[in-house]
Design a protein around this motif. Structure first.
Motif, short mmCIF file in Angstrom:
data_model
loop_
_atom_site.label_atom_id
_atom_site.label_comp_id
_atom_site.label_asym_id
_atom_site.label_seq_id
_atom_site.Cartn_x
_atom_site.Cartn_y
_atom_site.Cartn_z
N THR A 67 0.85 -1.19 0.00
CA THR A 67 0.00 0.00 0.00
C THR A 67 0.89 1.23 0.00
OG1 THR A 67 -0.13 -0.04 2.43
CG2 THR A 67 -1.92 -1.10 1.22
N THR A 68 0.33 2.32 -0.52
CA THR A 68 1.06 3.59 -0.59
C THR A 68 0.18 4.70 -0.04
OG1 THR A 68 0.23 3.96 -2.84
CG2 THR A 68 2.36 2.84 -2.63
N GLY A 69 0.72 5.89 -0.04
CA GLY A 69 -0.07 7.04 0.39
C GLY A 69 -0.54 6.91 1.83
N TYR A 70 -1.85 7.08 2.05
CA TYR A 70 -2.40 6.99 3.39
C TYR A 70 -2.35 5.57 3.96
CZ TYR A 70 -4.31 11.67 2.60
OH TYR A 70 -4.46 13.00 2.35
N GLY A 71 -2.44 4.58 3.08
CA GLY A 71 -2.43 3.20 3.55
C GLY A 71 -3.74 2.76 4.17
N TYR A 72 -4.84 3.39 3.77
CA TYR A 72 -6.14 2.97 4.30
C TYR A 72 -6.43 1.50 3.92
CZ TYR A 72 -7.41 7.87 5.25
OH TYR A 72 -7.45 9.15 5.72
N ASN A 73 -7.11 0.81 4.83
CA ASN A 73 -7.56 -0.57 4.56
C ASN A 73 -6.42 -1.50 4.18
OD1 ASN A 73 -10.34 0.23 4.94
ND2 ASN A 73 -10.28 1.13 2.88
N ASP A 74 -5.31 -1.35 4.85
CA ASP A 74 -4.16 -2.23 4.62
C ASP A 74 -4.37 -3.51 5.44
OD1 ASP A 74 -1.64 -3.52 4.71
OD2 ASP A 74 -0.59 -1.63 4.37
N ILE A 75 -4.89 -4.55 4.80
CA ILE A 75 -5.23 -5.77 5.55
C ILE A 75 -3.97 -6.49 6.04
CG2 ILE A 75 -7.43 -6.05 4.38
CD1 ILE A 75 -6.11 -8.35 2.77
N GLY A 76 -2.87 -6.34 5.32
CA GLY A 76 -1.63 -6.97 5.76
C GLY A 76 -1.11 -6.36 7.05
N ARG A 77 -1.13 -5.04 7.11
CA ARG A 77 -0.70 -4.33 8.31
C ARG A 77 -1.59 -4.71 9.49
NH1 ARG A 77 -2.11 1.34 7.30
NH2 ARG A 77 -4.09 0.71 8.22
N GLU A 78 -2.89 -4.72 9.27
CA GLU A 78 -3.82 -5.05 10.34
C GLU A 78 -3.65 -6.49 10.81
OE1 GLU A 78 -7.56 -4.09 8.58
OE2 GLU A 78 -7.19 -1.92 8.60
N THR A 79 -3.42 -7.40 9.87
CA THR A 79 -3.25 -8.81 10.23
C THR A 79 -1.95 -9.00 11.01
OG1 THR A 79 -4.49 -9.52 8.28
CG2 THR A 79 -3.05 -11.15 9.32
N LEU A 80 -0.87 -8.37 10.56
CA LEU A 80 0.40 -8.50 11.26
C LEU A 80 0.30 -7.99 12.69
CD1 LEU A 80 3.40 -9.21 11.29
CD2 LEU A 80 3.88 -6.95 10.29
N GLU A 81 -0.43 -6.90 12.90
CA GLU A 81 -0.58 -6.37 14.26
C GLU A 81 -1.43 -7.30 15.13
OE1 GLU A 81 0.30 -1.67 13.43
OE2 GLU A 81 -1.80 -2.30 13.42
N LYS A 82 -2.40 -7.97 14.55
CA LYS A 82 -3.17 -8.97 15.31
C LYS A 82 -2.28 -10.15 15.67
CE LYS A 82 -7.67 -7.87 13.22
NZ LYS A 82 -8.71 -8.37 12.28
N ILE A 83 -1.40 -10.54 14.75
CA ILE A 83 -0.48 -11.65 15.01
C ILE A 83 0.46 -11.29 16.16
CG2 ILE A 83 1.49 -12.91 14.06
CD1 ILE A 83 0.00 -12.75 11.32
N TYR A 84 1.03 -10.09 16.13
CA TYR A 84 1.92 -9.65 17.22
C TYR A 84 1.18 -9.64 18.55
CZ TYR A 84 6.48 -8.30 15.33
OH TYR A 84 7.75 -8.33 14.84
N ALA A 85 -0.06 -9.14 18.55
CA ALA A 85 -0.84 -9.10 19.79
C ALA A 85 -1.04 -10.51 20.34
CB ALA A 85 -2.18 -8.41 19.56
N ASP A 86 -1.31 -11.47 19.48
CA ASP A 86 -1.50 -12.85 19.93
C ASP A 86 -0.20 -13.46 20.44
OD1 ASP A 86 -4.16 -12.67 19.30
OD2 ASP A 86 -4.11 -14.14 17.66
N VAL A 87 0.88 -13.23 19.72
CA VAL A 87 2.18 -13.78 20.12
C VAL A 87 2.59 -13.25 21.49
CG1 VAL A 87 4.66 -13.75 19.61
CG2 VAL A 87 3.01 -14.26 17.79
N PHE A 88 2.35 -11.96 21.73
CA PHE A 88 2.77 -11.35 22.99
C PHE A 88 1.67 -11.37 24.05
CE2 PHE A 88 5.99 -9.90 20.11
CZ PHE A 88 7.13 -9.81 20.89
N GLY A 89 0.51 -11.91 23.71
CA GLY A 89 -0.56 -12.04 24.69
C GLY A 89 -1.16 -10.72 25.13
N THR A 90 -1.36 -9.80 24.18
CA THR A 90 -1.88 -8.47 24.51
C THR A 90 -3.18 -8.19 23.76
OG1 THR A 90 -0.54 -7.42 22.77
CG2 THR A 90 0.42 -7.55 24.98
#
Length: 433
Positions: A67-90
């Protein structure tokens, strides 16, 4: 000696390792087989944890679209952040290439949670050198001190234990946040285990439940079976060019924590009203995600290298922190040489073993953010990546070097052998077990 061992020894000789150094290091390695197996088991558990988080969050090829510019609706970014939250238990996470380094991630965490009139407390002594200017311990433009945020610290006791009485006295109505540095930085204190961090957080929260506890998790990710966020930390913070980037991340940092803490951090990183909704990933999501997938294996190799180094230099009579038998809570190995020439020789060996810039000779220099000249050895694919084989230290007493990293155990092993080779060539060590 079988044919494979002969071939291996010949490779090391061609790569500059003398017979005495090779034999000395081989005997040390042979003594560590049981210890290394324990590390393998922790790495396997952490690998399963990361893999489960990726499967549970339905990571897909579509997530890797740039994604470029504003990066709205970046599903990869959102998924990676969910993965990090699960890995770190947050509850939530902020994982962005716009966070330039570990110091930036920590500054973001502090500046997003603290307000004028608040006080920051460190119950584990002085923080890492580069945070001194962020806090205002050393005067710097834009520090917390300039915004009316005060700071106090409680030093560890001489034996490395917490000063419980001092911490209780330091907590007051203004204390808004407690910062806990897991790793030792350029200090000789022990690295804090997740268990000890949990005990400290519990003690503080019992006395002041509304205080926020942040852990500087740099160099500690995937070393143990759990993370500080799983023992009460409101925020854990780190760099993607250290452990969790797995050697692939070219830039970035992460914050994992409560939903409120992450929201405030996102508003600070971007803008009030925008928060996590913006931030283009520019095609980096695949690399950041694959780096996280590889991280437990990479950390495993770096840990073996640290233990190998500790046992080698301890045998030679140098003070090492941690020592050769202690449990490990980060990937850093400190060795106190007490001699600037030996310290420089060590760093020359690490540099000579690098895949990149192996022909360069490291020299001490005035590095921004430090109060003494610093020598750094690093021939890395990613500039400044300290999950890759590297060593550094301030050129002042006790002339301690801090060794870390190695994308593979084999490379970490060779780097340590080459560091010993360079010192051996000075005539200042006697290689007798």
């Amino acid at each position: 000696m079988d044919n494979k061992n002969i071939i291996l020894e010949n490779y090391y000789k061609e790569m500059g390792i003398s017979e005495p150094v090779y034999q000395f290091c081989s005997r040390i390695e042979d003594s560590l087989k049981e210890r290394f197996e324990e590390i393998n088991q922790v790495a396997e558990c952490n690998q399963m944890k990361v893999l489960k988080a990726m499967r549970d969050n339905r990571l897909s090829e579509a997530c890797f679209s740039p994604t470029t510019g504003y990066g709205y609706n970046d599903i990869g970014r959102e998924t990676l952040e969910k993965i990090y939250a699960d890995v770190f238990g947050t509850e939530d996470a902020l994982v962005r290439p716009q966070i330039t380094c570990g110091t930036h991630a920590l500054a973001l965490a502090l500046m997003s949670q603290l307000r004028p009139g608040d006080e920051l407390l460190s119950p584990v002594g002085k923080p890492y050198d580069t945070l001194e200017e962020v806090i205002g311990i050393r005067t710097s433009n834009g520090s917390l001190a300039e915004y009316g945020i005060s700071y106090r610290q409680v030093d560890l006791l001489e034996d490395g234990s917490f000063d419980w009485e001092g911490i209780e006295k330091a907590l007051n109505d203004k204390t808004r946040m407690v910062t806990i540095q897991r790793s030792k930085g350029y200090a000789s204190r022990p690295t804090l285990s997740v268990e000890r961090i949990g005990q400290l957080i519990s003690f503080i929260k019992e006395r002041k439940p509304d205080v926020l506890c942040m852990v500087d998790n740099c160099y500690g990710e995937f070393v143990e079976l759990s993370e500080p966020s799983q023992v009460g930390a409101d925020l854990v913070v780190g760099s993607l060019i250290k452990n969790p980037g797995g050697g692939l991340a070219p830039i970035g940092g992460y914050l994992c924590g409560t939903r409120e803490c992450i929201e405030r951090a996102a508003y600070r990183l971007t803008s009030p009203g925008l928060g996590k909704e913006v931030g283009a990933t520019l095609g980096l999501t695949s690399t950041l995600t694959q780096g996280l997938f590889l991280a437990p294996t990479v950390v495993k190799g770096a840990l073996k290298g640290a233990i190998f180094a500790a046992n080698i230099y301890e045998k030679l009579g140098y003070k090492v922190v941690p020592d050769g038998r202690e449990s490990r809570h980060d990937i850093i190995q400190a060795v106190e040489f007490g001699d600037p020439d030996v310290m420089v020789a060590f760093c020359e060996g690490i540099q000579a073993a690098a895949p990149v810039d192996s022909f360069v000779r490291p020299e001490p220099w005035d590095m921004p953010g430090y109060d003494a000249k610093v020598i750094m050895a690093a021939g890395a694919f990613v500039s400044g990546s300290s999950i890759e084989l590297s060593a550094d230290g301030p050129m002042k007493e006790p002339y301690a070097v801090y060794f870390q990293g190695g994308l593979t155990w084999e490379h970490a092993k060779y780097g340590i052998m080459m560091s010993l080779q360079k010192i051996y060539e000075t005539g200042k060590v006697n290689l007798v077990l």
